[in-house]
Design a protein around this motif. Structure first.
Motif, mmCIF file in Angstrom:
data_model
loop_
_atom_site.group_PDB
_atom_site.id
_atom_site.type_symbol
_atom_site.label_atom_id
_atom_site.label_comp_id
_atom_site.label_asym_id
_atom_site.label_seq_id
_atom_site.Cartn_x
_atom_site.Cartn_y
_atom_site.Cartn_z
ATOM 1 N N LEU A 102 46.026 -13.763 -21.119
ATOM 2 C CA LEU A 102 44.621 -13.525 -20.681
ATOM 3 C C LEU A 102 44.426 -14.046 -19.287
ATOM 4 N N GLU A 103 44.971 -15.201 -19.011
ATOM 5 C CA GLU A 103 44.806 -15.690 -17.790
ATOM 6 C C GLU A 103 45.507 -15.113 -16.731
ATOM 7 N N ILE A 104 46.648 -14.356 -16.656
ATOM 8 C CA ILE A 104 47.222 -13.519 -15.761
ATOM 9 C C ILE A 104 46.122 -12.370 -15.616
ATOM 10 N N PHE A 105 45.542 -11.616 -16.518
ATOM 11 C CA PHE A 105 44.626 -10.692 -16.120
ATOM 12 C C PHE A 105 43.445 -11.361 -15.625
ATOM 13 N N MET A 106 42.882 -12.300 -15.837
ATOM 14 C CA MET A 106 41.608 -12.982 -15.323
ATOM 15 C C MET A 106 42.118 -13.105 -13.720
ATOM 16 N N LYS A 107 43.300 -13.425 -13.446
ATOM 17 C CA LYS A 107 43.360 -13.650 -12.076
ATOM 18 C C LYS A 107 43.715 -12.264 -11.449
ATOM 19 N N SER A 108 43.905 -11.140 -11.968
ATOM 20 C CA SER A 108 43.888 -9.937 -11.474
ATOM 21 C C SER A 108 42.510 -9.155 -11.107
ATOM 22 N N ASN A 109 41.823 -9.465 -12.071
ATOM 23 C CA ASN A 109 40.420 -8.922 -11.906
ATOM 24 C C ASN A 109 39.562 -9.446 -10.949
ATOM 25 N N LYS A 110 39.046 -8.956 -9.958
ATOM 26 C CA LYS A 110 38.705 -9.606 -8.636
ATOM 27 C C LYS A 110 37.200 -9.225 -8.641
ATOM 28 N N LYS A 111 36.442 -8.368 -9.683
ATOM 29 C CA LYS A 111 35.136 -8.135 -9.384
ATOM 30 C C LYS A 111 34.234 -8.566 -10.434
ATOM 31 N N TYR A 112 33.961 -7.798 -11.531
ATOM 32 C CA TYR A 112 32.978 -7.928 -12.427
ATOM 33 C C TYR A 112 33.734 -7.439 -13.895
ATOM 34 N N LEU A 113 33.678 -8.469 -14.748
ATOM 35 C CA LEU A 113 34.357 -8.191 -15.985
ATOM 36 C C LEU A 113 33.299 -8.576 -17.139
ATOM 37 N N SER A 114 33.254 -7.742 -17.965
ATOM 38 C CA SER A 114 32.346 -7.969 -19.274
ATOM 39 C C SER A 114 33.143 -8.070 -20.542
ATOM 40 N N ILE A 115 32.946 -9.061 -21.278
ATOM 41 C CA ILE A 115 33.669 -9.054 -22.763
ATOM 42 C C ILE A 115 32.772 -9.062 -23.646
ATOM 43 N N PHE A 116 32.624 -7.899 -24.491
ATOM 44 C CA PHE A 116 31.624 -7.871 -25.443
ATOM 45 C C PHE A 116 32.326 -7.968 -26.850
ATOM 46 N N LEU A 121 44.590 0.347 -13.522
ATOM 47 C CA LEU A 121 43.069 0.539 -12.994
ATOM 48 C C LEU A 121 42.452 -0.627 -12.544
ATOM 49 N N THR A 122 42.490 -1.875 -12.816
ATOM 50 C CA THR A 122 41.937 -3.039 -12.392
ATOM 51 C C THR A 122 42.010 -3.219 -11.007
ATOM 52 N N PRO A 123 42.924 -2.876 -10.083
ATOM 53 C CA PRO A 123 42.818 -2.978 -8.909
ATOM 54 C C PRO A 123 41.813 -1.980 -8.160
ATOM 55 N N VAL A 124 41.373 -0.673 -8.846
ATOM 56 C CA VAL A 124 40.693 0.066 -8.345
ATOM 57 C C VAL A 124 39.318 0.062 -9.036
ATOM 58 N N THR A 125 38.902 -0.601 -10.113
ATOM 59 C CA THR A 125 37.802 -0.750 -10.850
ATOM 60 C C THR A 125 36.908 -1.693 -10.350
ATOM 61 N N THR A 126 35.533 -1.426 -10.374
ATOM 62 C CA THR A 126 34.582 -2.525 -10.144
ATOM 63 C C THR A 126 34.077 -3.161 -11.120
ATOM 64 N N GLU A 127 33.947 -2.778 -12.434
ATOM 65 C CA GLU A 127 33.455 -3.343 -13.428
ATOM 66 C C GLU A 127 34.440 -3.076 -14.865
ATOM 67 N N THR A 128 34.904 -3.958 -15.302
ATOM 68 C CA THR A 128 35.761 -3.678 -16.730
ATOM 69 C C THR A 128 34.871 -4.373 -17.945
ATOM 70 N N VAL A 129 34.687 -3.492 -18.758
ATOM 71 C CA VAL A 129 33.980 -3.913 -20.207
ATOM 72 C C VAL A 129 34.847 -3.964 -21.248
ATOM 73 N N MET A 130 35.111 -4.809 -21.987
ATOM 74 C CA MET A 130 36.206 -4.815 -23.022
ATOM 75 C C MET A 130 35.505 -5.090 -24.291
ATOM 76 N N PHE A 131 35.602 -4.430 -25.347
ATOM 77 C CA PHE A 131 35.087 -4.402 -26.880
ATOM 78 C C PHE A 131 36.069 -5.017 -27.736
ATOM 79 N N LYS A 132 37.542 -5.292 -27.052
ATOM 80 C CA LYS A 132 38.357 -6.029 -27.566
ATOM 81 C C LYS A 132 39.303 -6.883 -26.381
ATOM 82 N N ILE A 133 40.160 -7.849 -27.014
ATOM 83 C CA ILE A 133 40.765 -8.509 -25.963
ATOM 84 C C ILE A 133 42.422 -8.213 -26.236
ATOM 85 N N PRO A 134 43.023 -7.223 -25.350
ATOM 86 C CA PRO A 134 44.410 -6.740 -26.007
ATOM 87 C C PRO A 134 45.543 -7.822 -25.625
#
Length: 310
Positions: free
Chosen positions: A169-183, A149-162
């Motif tokens: 984590l860095e591989i994921f951070m490179k793939s997320n190109k819009k808006y990320l929130s980590i709560f 879903l990351t390629p088609v998602t505008t904002e990802t909100v994570m209440f845990k880091i999987p």
């Protein structure tokens, strides 16, 4: 014995008032009978979708669809673990979205550990506004959902880091190109380093982590000043503990204070307004790239904003 009513044998003009008196859930159920039923519903049922929300948990996938000409939302549920003789989750979801004429989802909440075919069902989605990874979502499913879903998602909100490692984590951070929130409380306790943000391809990041020390934040800022990565990160927001020593954090960064009001505009259109703030500190890389640091005290802690100017 009751004789079944041959609904689909009615002339199309006769079917229109029938559909008008049926509940949306009944119309959707009718469309699942066959391809012919689905096509008839698409032709004769005139409705439009304002928004669609998903909830995935251990046992089922729930859909909440807000339709423009109905005062009550459409609620649908299907078991995520397939039962012999029933339609697959992917096929069910595809038919429902086809009838609603929308593959765009406003919000998806992922809870629990669902059946394996949920991942296949998610692949048909074309646009997601918000993706929420909840604290009780298993790491394996969370990572699979993020991959899909990351390629088609505008904002990802994570209440845990999987992720189990800094590299993941860095591989994921490179793939997320819009808006990320980590709560998440305990980001630093998980032994992740903020350097992952330096390789992020997100325009905007939000981290709610009060346990971060002035030392770890300063290390991030120092690495930004020296970093050669051309990350598109433009805005990092963190909610930090009020006890963080600001002077210690800024020491040695060459920070220049200012007091005037400024407005920060993102280089691309986001569904958020530009940020206006008064006062802060400017820091510069050797190549002249400027960033601004601002602090704002609030009831949840101190808000730390880091803006990278174009």
């Amino acid at each position: 014995m009751t004789t079944p009513f041959p609904l689909l044998r009615l002339p199309r003009l006769a079917l229109i008032p029938v559909f008008q008196h049926m509940e949306p859930s009944e119309i959707i159920a009718s469309s699942l009978l066959s391809n012919r039923a689905k096509n008839l519903v698409k032709i004769l049922w005139k409705t439009s979708v304002n928004s669609i929300n998903f909830l995935v948990d251990i046992n089922d996938l729930s859909i909440l669809a807000y339709l423009s000409n109905y005062y009550k939302p459409l609620r649908l549920h299907i078991k995520t673990k397939p039962v012999n003789g029933t339609i697959s989750l992917s096929k069910w979801l595809e038919r429902v979205l086809d009838v609603l004429n929308s593959y765009s989802i406003f919000q998806i909440n992922l809870h629990g550990s669902p059946g394996l075919d949920v991942s296949d069902a998610l692949t048909i989605l074309k646009e997601v506004r918000y993706l929420y990874i909840m604290a009780n979502c298993p790491n394996s499913f969370a990572k699979k959902a993020l991959e899909i879903l990351t390629p088609v998602t505008t904002e990802t909100v994570m209440f845990k880091i999987p992720f189990e490692s800094q590299e993941e984590l860095e591989i994921f951070m490179k793939s997320n190109k819009k808006y990320l929130s980590i709560f998440i409380e305990g980001f630093s306790k998980l032994k992740f380093k903020m350097d992952a943000f330096l390789v992020s391809n997100s325009l905007r990041l939000l981290l709610r982590e009060k346990s971060l020390s002035a030392r770890s934040i300063k290390e991030f800022l120092s690495n930004w000043l020296q970093n050669e990565h051309h990350s598109p990160l433009e805005h990092l927001t963190m909610i930090i503990d009020e006890s963080v020593d600001r002077l210690e954090l800024l020491e040695g960064l060459g920070a220049a204070p200012f007091s005037e009001e400024r407005t920060f505009h993102y280089s691309k259109e986001l569904e958020i307004l530009p940020n206006t703030f008064s006062g802060g500190y400017d820091i510069r890389r050797i190549n002249g790239k400027k960033a601004t640091i601002s602090f704002e005290d609030g009831y949840q802690g101190t808000r730390f904003d880091f803006y990278v100017w174009p």
